[in-house]
Write an enzyme that holds these catalytic residues in place. Structure first.
Site, mmCIF file in Angstrom:
data_model
loop_
_atom_site.group_PDB
_atom_site.id
_atom_site.type_symbol
_atom_site.label_atom_id
_atom_site.label_comp_id
_atom_site.label_asym_id
_atom_site.label_seq_id
_atom_site.Cartn_x
_atom_site.Cartn_y
_atom_site.Cartn_z
ATOM 1 N N ASP A 273 1.049 -1.616 0.156
ATOM 2 C CA ASP A 273 -0.353 -0.094 -0.009
ATOM 3 C C ASP A 273 0.936 1.255 -0.162
ATOM 4 O OD1 ASP A 273 -2.561 1.242 1.007
ATOM 5 O OD2 ASP A 273 -1.654 1.992 1.842
ATOM 6 N N TYR B 225 3.557 9.848 -0.525
ATOM 7 C CA TYR B 225 4.300 8.672 0.253
ATOM 8 C C TYR B 225 5.476 9.118 -0.945
ATOM 9 C CZ TYR B 225 0.104 6.310 2.563
ATOM 10 O OH TYR B 225 -0.710 6.231 3.208
ATOM 11 N N LYS C 101 -2.674 5.334 -4.325
ATOM 12 C CA LYS C 101 -3.508 6.546 -4.383
ATOM 13 C C LYS C 101 -3.798 8.240 -4.588
ATOM 14 C CE LYS C 101 -3.885 4.595 0.438
ATOM 15 N NZ LYS C 101 -2.094 4.565 1.060
ATOM 16 N N HIS D 182 -7.240 9.323 -1.756
ATOM 17 C CA HIS D 182 -6.574 9.102 -0.923
ATOM 18 C C HIS D 182 -7.870 10.126 0.537
ATOM 19 C CE1 HIS D 182 -2.347 9.130 0.347
ATOM 20 N NE2 HIS D 182 -3.355 8.838 1.788
ATOM 21 N N LEU E 135 -2.050 -0.583 14.093
ATOM 22 C CA LEU E 135 -1.581 -0.886 14.785
ATOM 23 C C LEU E 135 -2.032 0.240 15.568
ATOM 24 C CD1 LEU E 135 2.155 -2.767 13.583
ATOM 25 C CD2 LEU E 135 -0.823 -4.013 14.740
ATOM 26 N N ILE F 284 -2.816 -3.189 6.744
ATOM 27 C CA ILE F 284 -1.920 -2.678 6.556
ATOM 28 C C ILE F 284 -0.743 -2.568 7.288
ATOM 29 C CG2 ILE F 284 -2.746 -2.823 3.354
ATOM 30 C CD1 ILE F 284 -3.137 0.674 4.140
ATOM 31 N N LYS G 18 2.784 -1.521 8.945
ATOM 32 C CA LYS G 18 3.903 -1.145 8.687
ATOM 33 C C LYS G 18 4.717 -1.224 9.474
ATOM 34 C CE LYS G 18 7.340 2.579 8.029
ATOM 35 N NZ LYS G 18 7.834 3.555 9.157
ATOM 36 N N SER G 19 5.929 -1.005 8.909
ATOM 37 C CA SER G 19 6.982 -1.007 10.434
ATOM 38 C C SER G 19 8.697 -1.717 9.014
ATOM 39 C CB SER G 19 7.808 -2.831 10.397
ATOM 40 O OG SER G 19 8.477 -2.949 11.364
ATOM 41 N N ARG H 158 9.960 -7.129 12.716
ATOM 42 C CA ARG H 158 9.164 -6.455 12.899
ATOM 43 C C ARG H 158 7.519 -7.281 11.568
ATOM 44 N NH1 ARG H 158 8.598 -0.802 15.881
ATOM 45 N NH2 ARG H 158 9.062 -1.364 18.047
ATOM 46 N N ASN I 110 4.849 -9.426 11.895
ATOM 47 C CA ASN I 110 3.850 -8.873 11.945
ATOM 48 C C ASN I 110 2.358 -9.202 10.361
ATOM 49 O OD1 ASN I 110 3.880 -6.626 13.730
ATOM 50 N ND2 ASN I 110 3.900 -4.758 11.496
HETATM 51 P P1 NAD Z 1 0.725 1.011 11.889
HETATM 52 O O1 NAD Z 1 -0.478 1.163 13.102
HETATM 53 O O2 NAD Z 1 0.949 0.613 10.658
HETATM 54 O O3 NAD Z 1 1.986 1.570 12.273
HETATM 55 C C1 NAD Z 1 3.192 1.012 12.585
HETATM 56 C C2 NAD Z 1 4.239 1.597 13.073
HETATM 57 O O4 NAD Z 1 3.755 0.953 15.009
HETATM 58 C C3 NAD Z 1 5.465 1.250 13.424
HETATM 59 O O5 NAD Z 1 5.846 2.918 13.157
HETATM 60 C C4 NAD Z 1 6.158 1.475 14.093
HETATM 61 O O6 NAD Z 1 6.177 2.295 15.452
HETATM 62 C C5 NAD Z 1 5.325 0.174 15.097
HETATM 63 N N1 NAD Z 1 4.959 -1.054 14.674
HETATM 64 C C6 NAD Z 1 5.174 -1.808 13.689
HETATM 65 N N2 NAD Z 1 5.122 -3.414 13.646
HETATM 66 C C7 NAD Z 1 5.721 -3.356 15.325
HETATM 67 C C8 NAD Z 1 5.709 -4.745 16.135
HETATM 68 N N3 NAD Z 1 5.349 -5.906 15.399
HETATM 69 N N4 NAD Z 1 5.586 -4.447 17.121
HETATM 70 C C9 NAD Z 1 6.357 -2.292 18.110
HETATM 71 N N5 NAD Z 1 5.722 -2.075 16.499
HETATM 72 C C10 NAD Z 1 5.572 -2.094 15.844
HETATM 73 O O7 NAD Z 1 0.374 3.368 11.238
HETATM 74 P P2 NAD Z 1 0.494 3.699 9.436
HETATM 75 O O8 NAD Z 1 2.059 3.430 9.511
HETATM 76 O O9 NAD Z 1 0.363 4.936 9.957
HETATM 77 O O10 NAD Z 1 -0.601 2.590 8.586
HETATM 78 C C11 NAD Z 1 -0.410 1.494 8.344
HETATM 79 C C12 NAD Z 1 0.053 2.226 6.782
HETATM 80 O O11 NAD Z 1 -1.576 2.108 6.455
HETATM 81 C C13 NAD Z 1 1.084 2.764 6.106
HETATM 82 O O12 NAD Z 1 1.980 3.143 6.448
HETATM 83 C C14 NAD Z 1 -0.875 3.498 5.052
HETATM 84 O O13 NAD Z 1 -0.138 2.485 4.368
HETATM 85 C C15 NAD Z 1 -1.388 3.725 5.002
HETATM 86 N N6 NAD Z 1 -2.322 4.822 6.007
HETATM 87 C C16 NAD Z 1 -2.786 5.260 5.261
HETATM 88 C C17 NAD Z 1 -3.573 6.856 4.905
HETATM 89 C C18 NAD Z 1 -4.891 7.108 4.641
HETATM 90 O O14 NAD Z 1 -5.618 8.017 4.605
HETATM 91 N N7 NAD Z 1 -5.663 6.376 3.572
HETATM 92 C C19 NAD Z 1 -3.117 7.182 6.465
HETATM 93 C C20 NAD Z 1 -2.200 6.577 7.126
HETATM 94 C C21 NAD Z 1 -2.183 4.937 7.132
#
Ligand code: NAD
Length: 286
Positions: free
Chosen positions: A57, A62, A87, A120, A202, A240, A242-243, A248, A252
């Site tokens: 994604d 980005y 997006k 988006h 997360l 989806i 992210k890490s 991790r 995940n």
């Molecule tokens: P997320 O909820 O996926 O959290 C990511 C964070 O959690 C990481 O940066 C890290 O700090 C922590 N983490 C990840 N795996 C972990 C683990 N196993 N143990 C401990 N900590 C861990 O947050 P995100 O990145 O905001 O969201 C995921 C994806 O959603 C984004 O990368 C993007 O692709 C999408 N997104 C879309 C929108 C939108 O407006 N459409 C907005 C935000 C995010």
């Protein structure tokens, strides 16, 4: 970095998919790349693909579509086995500008189609999301976006695009996690046949220290992240996480070998909070 990334896949291909309303199958667990720098995209996304993720994604905003594209070009996974989402950014809303922005995304990704193209944000104050949606309908007709959908749309925005075009989005990608479960929106989606995709599944890492989540994780011999993600899967959502950390990324993805019981599902569902939203309200976000 490359040696850490060379670990064996945890679970190679046994991942569940969701059937979208246009009959395309979408992996239920994917890899989000917000805040992944373009220069690191090839390595980080490459690691995710090696682990077994097939849904990636990204988004024009980005600024890492080139890096994602490099990972795809280098991965030796058949294109039809991948599911690539990008997006349309807010500045490019409108019919012609959306088509131009899509061309640019495809070029950066080095692809001739994406699996899912999303608007988006609705940006209601701009008043252009219906025109943008018409552009996405055209892209689907051309076969260059296999599925089309939206992100951060509320029921009023969804009603409007469906009412004006007769075309229902396949997916609405919205903020969704245990503290912000979007129950009313999910019920609305169910009535329209729209699949719900959880962004920040997360809670941007903030849910990891929740007492109830930690207790369930301890009981099951899993990590809090795995319990959180399993809840998304068992709730029929697409998630989806992210890490950028290899361990991790693997952790995940290692969520297919267990299920949550009814009691644990109920405990997790009880964490919903009216103040749980982390990101902006789509009605206000420009
Ligand atoms: P997320 O909820 O996926 O959290 C990511 C964070 O959690 C990481 O940066 C890290 O700090 C922590 N983490 C990840 N795996 C972990 C683990 N196993 N143990 C401990 N900590 C861990 O947050 P995100 O990145 O905001 O969201 C995921 C994806 O959603 C984004 O990368 C993007 O692709 C999408 N997104 C879309 C929108 C939108 O407006 N459409 C907005 C935000 C995010």
């Amino acid at each position: 970095m490359s040696t850490q990334f060379a670990r064996k896949p945890v679970v190679a291909t046994t991942q569940p998919t969701i059937k979208l309303n246009d009959d395309h199958a979408m992996p239920q667990l994917g890899f989000g790349v917000w805040q992944v720098p373009d220069a690191e995209g090839a390595a980080i996304v490459g690691a995710a693909l090696k682990t077994g993720y097939r849904l990636i994604d990204t988004a024009a905003i980005y600024k890492n579509e080139r890096g994602v594209g490099q990972a795809i070009a280098q991965c030796h996974i058949p294109r039809q086995d991948l599911f690539i989402t990008t997006k349309l950014w807010n500045d490019d809303q409108g019919y012609d500008s959306a088509l131009r922005a899509f061309d640019q995304s495809l070029e950066l990704l080095g692809l001739d189609y994406v699996d899912l193209y999303l608007i988006h944000w609705p940006v209601p104050k701009k008043g252009k999301y219906v025109e943008s949606w018409k552009a996405l309908i055209e892209l689907k007709k051309q076969g260059r976006a296999k599925s089309i959908g939206v992100s951060n749309f509320k029921p009023a925005h969804l009603e409007r695009i469906i009412g004006e075009t007769g075309v229902t989005p396949a997916v609405n990608q919205v903020e969704l996690h245990q503290k912000f479960q979007q129950r009313a929106l999910r019920a609305f989606h169910a009535g329209k046949g729209i699949s719900t995709e959880s962004w920040s599944p997360l809670g941007q890492g903030k849910l990891m220290n929740d007492k109830a989540i930690k207790a369930i994780a301890k009981k099951l011999g899993r990590t809090p992240a795995q319990v959180i993600l399993r809840w998304h899967l068992d709730s029929g959502l697409i998630a989806i996480p992210k890490s950028a950390t290899p361990s991790r990324i693997a952790e995940n993805f290692d969520v297919f070998g267990f299920r949550l019981g009814d009691e644990d599902m109920q405990t997790l569902s009880s964490l919903d909070s009216p103040k749980g939203r982390i990101g902006p309200d789509p009605d206000d976000f420009n």
